[in-house]
Design a protein around this motif. Structure first.
Motif, PDB file in Angstrom:
ATOM      1  N   ASP A 276     -21.871 119.434  -2.791  1.00 39.45           N
ATOM      2  CA  ASP A 276     -21.584 120.421  -1.748  1.00 39.45           C
ATOM      3  C   ASP A 276     -20.101 120.552  -1.438  1.00 39.45           C
ATOM      4  O   ASP A 276     -19.694 120.592  -0.275  1.00 39.45           O
ATOM      5  CB  ASP A 276     -22.348 120.086  -0.449  1.00 39.45           C
ATOM      6  CG  ASP A 276     -23.846 120.163  -0.667  1.00 39.45           C
ATOM      7  OD1 ASP A 276     -24.249 120.841  -1.624  1.00 39.45           O
ATOM      8  OD2 ASP A 276     -24.605 119.544   0.102  1.00 39.45           O
ATOM      9  N   ILE A 277     -19.288 120.602  -2.461  1.00 42.16           N
ATOM     10  CA  ILE A 277     -17.854 120.835  -2.261  1.00 42.16           C
ATOM     11  C   ILE A 277     -17.663 122.328  -1.985  1.00 42.16           C
ATOM     12  O   ILE A 277     -18.171 123.163  -2.738  1.00 42.16           O
ATOM     13  CB  ILE A 277     -17.052 120.382  -3.505  1.00 42.16           C
ATOM     14  CG1 ILE A 277     -17.216 118.867  -3.671  1.00 42.16           C
ATOM     15  CG2 ILE A 277     -15.588 120.760  -3.384  1.00 42.16           C
ATOM     16  CD1 ILE A 277     -16.654 118.321  -4.951  1.00 42.16           C
ATOM     17  N   PRO A 278     -16.975 122.684  -0.907  1.00 43.56           N
ATOM     18  CA  PRO A 278     -16.860 124.116  -0.551  1.00 43.56           C
ATOM     19  C   PRO A 278     -15.907 124.880  -1.460  1.00 43.56           C
ATOM     20  O   PRO A 278     -14.831 125.294  -1.054  1.00 43.56           O
ATOM     21  CB  PRO A 278     -16.361 124.088   0.892  1.00 43.56           C
ATOM     22  CG  PRO A 278     -15.693 122.775   1.038  1.00 43.56           C
ATOM     23  CD  PRO A 278     -16.311 121.812   0.073  1.00 43.56           C
ATOM     24  N   LEU A 279     -16.325 125.077  -2.707  1.00 38.70           N
ATOM     25  CA  LEU A 279     -15.470 125.728  -3.705  1.00 38.70           C
ATOM     26  C   LEU A 279     -15.175 127.181  -3.364  1.00 38.70           C
ATOM     27  O   LEU A 279     -14.174 127.741  -3.795  1.00 38.70           O
ATOM     28  CB  LEU A 279     -16.147 125.665  -5.073  1.00 38.70           C
ATOM     29  CG  LEU A 279     -16.364 124.260  -5.615  1.00 38.70           C
ATOM     30  CD1 LEU A 279     -17.274 124.283  -6.824  1.00 38.70           C
ATOM     31  CD2 LEU A 279     -15.034 123.634  -5.980  1.00 38.70           C
ATOM     32  N   MET A 280     -16.065 127.799  -2.570  1.00 36.76           N
ATOM     33  CA  MET A 280     -15.882 129.214  -2.275  1.00 36.76           C
ATOM     34  C   MET A 280     -14.630 129.469  -1.440  1.00 36.76           C
ATOM     35  O   MET A 280     -14.104 130.576  -1.442  1.00 36.76           O
ATOM     36  CB  MET A 280     -17.113 129.778  -1.576  1.00 36.76           C
ATOM     37  CG  MET A 280     -18.280 130.018  -2.507  1.00 36.76           C
ATOM     38  SD  MET A 280     -17.885 131.162  -3.826  1.00 36.76           S
ATOM     39  CE  MET A 280     -18.021 132.714  -2.965  1.00 36.76           C
ATOM     40  N   LEU A 281     -14.144 128.439  -0.756  1.00 36.53           N
ATOM     41  CA  LEU A 281     -12.882 128.594  -0.019  1.00 36.53           C
ATOM     42  C   LEU A 281     -11.772 129.024  -0.971  1.00 36.53           C
ATOM     43  O   LEU A 281     -10.992 129.929  -0.664  1.00 36.53           O
ATOM     44  CB  LEU A 281     -12.502 127.259   0.617  1.00 36.53           C
ATOM     45  CG  LEU A 281     -12.956 126.955   2.031  1.00 36.53           C
ATOM     46  CD1 LEU A 281     -12.412 125.600   2.436  1.00 36.53           C
ATOM     47  CD2 LEU A 281     -12.469 128.020   2.987  1.00 36.53           C
ATOM     48  N   LEU A 282     -11.715 128.349  -2.126  1.00 33.95           N
ATOM     49  CA  LEU A 282     -10.679 128.667  -3.112  1.00 33.95           C
ATOM     50  C   LEU A 282     -10.889 130.066  -3.681  1.00 33.95           C
ATOM     51  O   LEU A 282      -9.951 130.834  -3.824  1.00 33.95           O
ATOM     52  CB  LEU A 282     -10.710 127.636  -4.247  1.00 33.95           C
ATOM     53  CG  LEU A 282     -10.440 126.184  -3.863  1.00 33.95           C
ATOM     54  CD1 LEU A 282     -10.708 125.261  -5.035  1.00 33.95           C
ATOM     55  CD2 LEU A 282      -9.007 126.013  -3.389  1.00 33.95           C
ATOM     56  N   ARG A 283     -12.145 130.379  -3.997  1.00 32.93           N
ATOM     57  CA  ARG A 283     -12.448 131.685  -4.577  1.00 32.93           C
ATOM     58  C   ARG A 283     -12.093 132.809  -3.598  1.00 32.93           C
ATOM     59  O   ARG A 283     -11.531 133.824  -3.987  1.00 32.93           O
ATOM     60  CB  ARG A 283     -13.930 131.798  -4.905  1.00 32.93           C
ATOM     61  CG  ARG A 283     -14.496 130.647  -5.681  1.00 32.93           C
ATOM     62  CD  ARG A 283     -14.270 130.809  -7.166  1.00 32.93           C
ATOM     63  NE  ARG A 283     -14.871 129.699  -7.878  1.00 32.93           N
ATOM     64  CZ  ARG A 283     -14.256 128.541  -8.090  1.00 32.93           C
ATOM     65  NH1 ARG A 283     -13.022 128.361  -7.671  1.00 32.93           N
ATOM     66  NH2 ARG A 283     -14.866 127.573  -8.752  1.00 32.93           N
ATOM     67  N   ARG A 284     -12.504 132.635  -2.340  1.00 35.59           N
ATOM     68  CA  ARG A 284     -12.271 133.691  -1.349  1.00 35.59           C
ATOM     69  C   ARG A 284     -10.786 133.910  -1.143  1.00 35.59           C
ATOM     70  O   ARG A 284     -10.320 135.037  -1.030  1.00 35.59           O
ATOM     71  CB  ARG A 284     -12.907 133.297  -0.016  1.00 35.59           C
ATOM     72  CG  ARG A 284     -14.386 133.499  -0.037  1.00 35.59           C
ATOM     73  CD  ARG A 284     -15.044 133.067   1.259  1.00 35.59           C
ATOM     74  NE  ARG A 284     -16.472 133.042   1.048  1.00 35.59           N
ATOM     75  CZ  ARG A 284     -17.262 132.013   1.317  1.00 35.59           C
ATOM     76  NH1 ARG A 284     -16.756 130.915   1.846  1.00 35.59           N
ATOM     77  NH2 ARG A 284     -18.543 132.078   1.072  1.00 35.59           N
ATOM     78  N   SER A 285     -10.060 132.805  -1.112  1.00 38.63           N
ATOM     79  CA  SER A 285      -8.624 132.932  -0.922  1.00 38.63           C
ATOM     80  C   SER A 285      -8.007 133.699  -2.090  1.00 38.63           C
ATOM     81  O   SER A 285      -7.220 134.624  -1.896  1.00 38.63           O
ATOM     82  CB  SER A 285      -8.015 131.541  -0.797  1.00 38.63           C
ATOM     83  OG  SER A 285      -6.644 131.616  -0.935  1.00 38.63           O
ATOM     84  N   MET A 286      -8.389 133.311  -3.310  1.00 42.71           N
ATOM     85  CA  MET A 286      -7.831 133.976  -4.483  1.00 42.71           C
ATOM     86  C   MET A 286      -8.213 135.455  -4.514  1.00 42.71           C
ATOM     87  O   MET A 286      -7.382 136.319  -4.799  1.00 42.71           O
ATOM     88  CB  MET A 286      -8.306 133.261  -5.751  1.00 42.71           C
ATOM     89  CG  MET A 286      -7.750 133.845  -7.021  1.00 42.71           C
ATOM     90  SD  MET A 286      -5.954 133.919  -7.048  1.00 42.71           S
ATOM     91  CE  MET A 286      -5.560 132.506  -8.049  1.00 42.71           C
ATOM     92  N   ASN A 287      -9.476 135.755  -4.198  1.00 42.59           N
ATOM     93  CA  ASN A 287      -9.894 137.154  -4.197  1.00 42.59           C
ATOM     94  C   ASN A 287      -9.158 137.947  -3.125  1.00 42.59           C
ATOM     95  O   ASN A 287      -8.855 139.122  -3.325  1.00 42.59           O
ATOM     96  CB  ASN A 287     -11.407 137.259  -3.977  1.00 42.59           C
ATOM     97  CG  ASN A 287     -12.175 136.882  -5.221  1.00 42.59           C
ATOM     98  OD1 ASN A 287     -11.576 136.611  -6.257  1.00 42.59           O
ATOM     99  ND2 ASN A 287     -13.474 136.849  -5.127  1.00 42.59           N
ATOM    100  N   GLY A 288      -8.861 137.298  -2.006  1.00 44.22           N
ATOM    101  CA  GLY A 288      -8.083 137.943  -0.953  1.00 44.22           C
ATOM    102  C   GLY A 288      -6.694 138.311  -1.467  1.00 44.22           C
ATOM    103  O   GLY A 288      -6.192 139.403  -1.224  1.00 44.22           O
ATOM    104  N   VAL A 289      -6.083 137.369  -2.213  1.00 46.58           N
ATOM    105  CA  VAL A 289      -4.751 137.625  -2.771  1.00 46.58           C
ATOM    106  C   VAL A 289      -4.804 138.814  -3.734  1.00 46.58           C
ATOM    107  O   VAL A 289      -3.958 139.705  -3.696  1.00 46.58           O
ATOM    108  CB  VAL A 289      -4.218 136.369  -3.502  1.00 46.58           C
ATOM    109  CG1 VAL A 289      -2.957 136.686  -4.271  1.00 46.58           C
ATOM    110  CG2 VAL A 289      -3.975 135.244  -2.514  1.00 46.58           C
ATOM    111  N   VAL A 290      -5.829 138.829  -4.575  1.00 46.96           N
ATOM    112  CA  VAL A 290      -5.956 139.912  -5.555  1.00 46.96           C
ATOM    113  C   VAL A 290      -6.151 141.260  -4.853  1.00 46.96           C
ATOM    114  O   VAL A 290      -5.545 142.260  -5.230  1.00 46.96           O
ATOM    115  CB  VAL A 290      -7.119 139.630  -6.538  1.00 46.96           C
ATOM    116  CG1 VAL A 290      -7.423 140.843  -7.396  1.00 46.96           C
ATOM    117  CG2 VAL A 290      -6.788 138.443  -7.419  1.00 46.96           C
TER     118      VAL A 290
END
Lengths: 323, 169
Positions: A276-290
């Motif tokens: 249950d590592i909250p990997l989506m934090l990284l994804r959401r941040s990156m998608n926000g940047v894009v």
């Protein structure tokens, strides 16, 4: 006619033209669904459709359609996020669009089993799950627990703007109205309030727990390198076999970087993570940047040019720092 | 010139062969005084730089990473630095969520004739990294001890955090 019946009819009509159709069936208990490969009409009877159908079936497509001389035609049932994954794969020419048939439906969000577990404390041996409007009823031999659906809904659905499958060849049931959602996910919003040192400490703790089982990679519809992933290659040797916090973190960075402008936020990585590592934090941040830099949303247009494969001579959104 | 406080930090520089590397050479030939914390990696073009090079350097113990290529419109290969600019800006904006200070990474453009500018870039960046101090390292071993705890819990019949407790029929 229920959505499931309509879907079954559509698949029944299309099945003779297709090698197989991917859907979901009941797994080992009432809470767990599993992918179903429909090859005959008999298999079709086992098809189910409910908010527990969590898997993104698009993950199977590159493997099924790959290879010279392969002329398989495959159908699959898609939620909104899954259809984005298919479109993204088509855009990258990893699968041919004319050999994929999408059976779409209006998705109201899926269940997070972690949240369901937390909500169903003390409810032992759940025999059936019923979805009635915005309530979920879990029935066990001696108890019955009623939970609001919003409470056990997967985190990714909170900011979902694609409830209806995009570009579906067949669509079962009515379209779901796209409600207003926050632009930034609440978990990311909270996380960004922390100072850098605390964020670093947070990831240090999370990455210490990572066992590098690669479930996040294997379940990712966009991770198509499979045996050639640079995380497990000796040449180039990006990662050592050593299991350490820094190496685990580096692996996640590889995953994020290789998903820039490709991630469709289907949340499969986080769902598959056994720790249950909250990997989506990284994804959401990156998608926000894009989104911010390139005004680009992956998996919505099969003819779009990926943001990192193009450029403008004068970038409007990139500030040339004066030195 | 050695580091201002007498202690060197580790700064990795990725320089384009055709301009910034030449610019650094020009600075050297011109005998411009520069701090010595920078270790240079010569690359054929700033477009050759995978953002993972920078992440790998930062995770492996670099206190700062400097990327320098040709000015836009001046790329030896016509467009390499345009692609690089997108990737590097993407990385710079992403770094904060990981907890790595984005100020530890910088990219800029220096041409082969700009020895003076190179001196300015190196001096400014090095003093910025010295202000930030040594980068925090990601330490902490692996999570195997925790796995042993989970195994004990499973054997004691308490279930493990990765599976639903007692909800199976």
């Amino acid at each position: 006619m229920s959505v499931l019946q309509e879907l079954k009819e559509q698949i029944r009509a299309a099945l003779p033209e297709l090698d197989m159709v991917l859907g979901w069936e009941q797994g080992f208990d009432a809470l767990h669904m599993r992918p179903l490969f429909i090859r005959t009409e008999k298999d079709l009877e086992r098809l189910v459709l409910n908010p527990l159908c969590v898997h993104s079936l698009a993950t199977y497509l590159p493997g099924l359609l790959r290879g010279a001389g392969n002329d398989k035609k495959v159908g699959l049932v898609v939620k909104g996020c899954d259809s984005r994954a298919v479109i993204q794969l088509v855009q990258e020419k990893l699968i041919p669009r004319d050999r994929v048939v999408m059976f779409g439906f209006g998705c109201n969000g899926i269940v997070s089993l972690q949240k369901l577990e937390a909500g169903a404390q003390g409810c032992s041996g759940i025999g059936s799950v019923e979805f009635a409007g915005d309530k979920v009823v879990l029935s066990a031999p001696d108890t019955k627990v009623e939970l609001p659906f919003a409470e056990i809904r997967s985190g990714k659905c909170e900011t979902c703007r694609y409830h209806n499958a995009i570009d579906a060849d067949h669509f079962a049931g009515a379209r779901v109205e796209e409600g207003a959602v926050p632009a930034k996910h609440p978990t990311l919003e909270e996380f960004e309030k922390l100072p850098l040192s605390e964020r670093f400490a947070f990831w240090q703790e999370q990455m210490r727990r990572c066992v590098r089982c690669y479930a996040c990679r294997n379940t990712c519809p966009m991770c198509v390198c499979r045996d050639h992933c640079i995380a497990t290659s000796r040449n180039p040797h990006w990662l050592t076999q050593e299991s350490s916090t820094a190496e685990n973190f580096m692996f996640q960075m590889i995953h994020v970087m290789h998903l820039t402008g490709r991630c469709v936020e289907c949340g499969e990585c986080e769902r598959a993570c056994p720790l249950d590592i909250p990997l989506m934090l990284l994804r959401r941040s990156m998608n926000g940047v894009v989104r911010e830099l390139f005004a680009y949303e992956s998996g919505t247009d099969p003819d779009a040019t990926p943001p990192l494969l193009t450029y403008q001579v004068e970038e409007e959104t990139i500030n040339e720092r004066g030195w | 010139m050695s580091a201002p406080d007498g202690r060197e930090l580790r700064i990795v520089g990725f320089l384009c062969n055709w301009c910034s590397y030449g610019g650094a050479d020009t600075a050297g030939v011109g005998r411009f005084v520069q701090p010595t914390d920078l270790r240079i990696v010569r690359v054929p073009c700033s477009g050759r730089i995978d953002p993972l090079f920078i992440v790998r350097a930062l995770i492996s113990g670099a206190d700062g990473v400097l990327v320098s290529g040709c000015h836009p419109r001046d790329c030896h290969y016509a467009a390499g630095n345009y692609y690089a600019r997108r990737r590097l800006e993407m990385l710079k904006q992403f770094l904060p969520v990981t907890g790595i200070d984005p100020a530890r990474f910088e990219y800029t453009w220096v041409s082969a004739s700009e020895g003076q500018r190179w001196q300015h870039v190196v001096t400014t960046f090095t003093s910025r990294i010295h202000d930030l101090g040594p980068a925090p390292r990601m330490t902490g071993g692996n999570g195997y001890a925790e796995l042993a705890d989970i195994e004990r819990a499973v054997q004691a019949g308490q279930g493990c955090p990765c599976h639903l407790k007692e909800v199976r029929s």
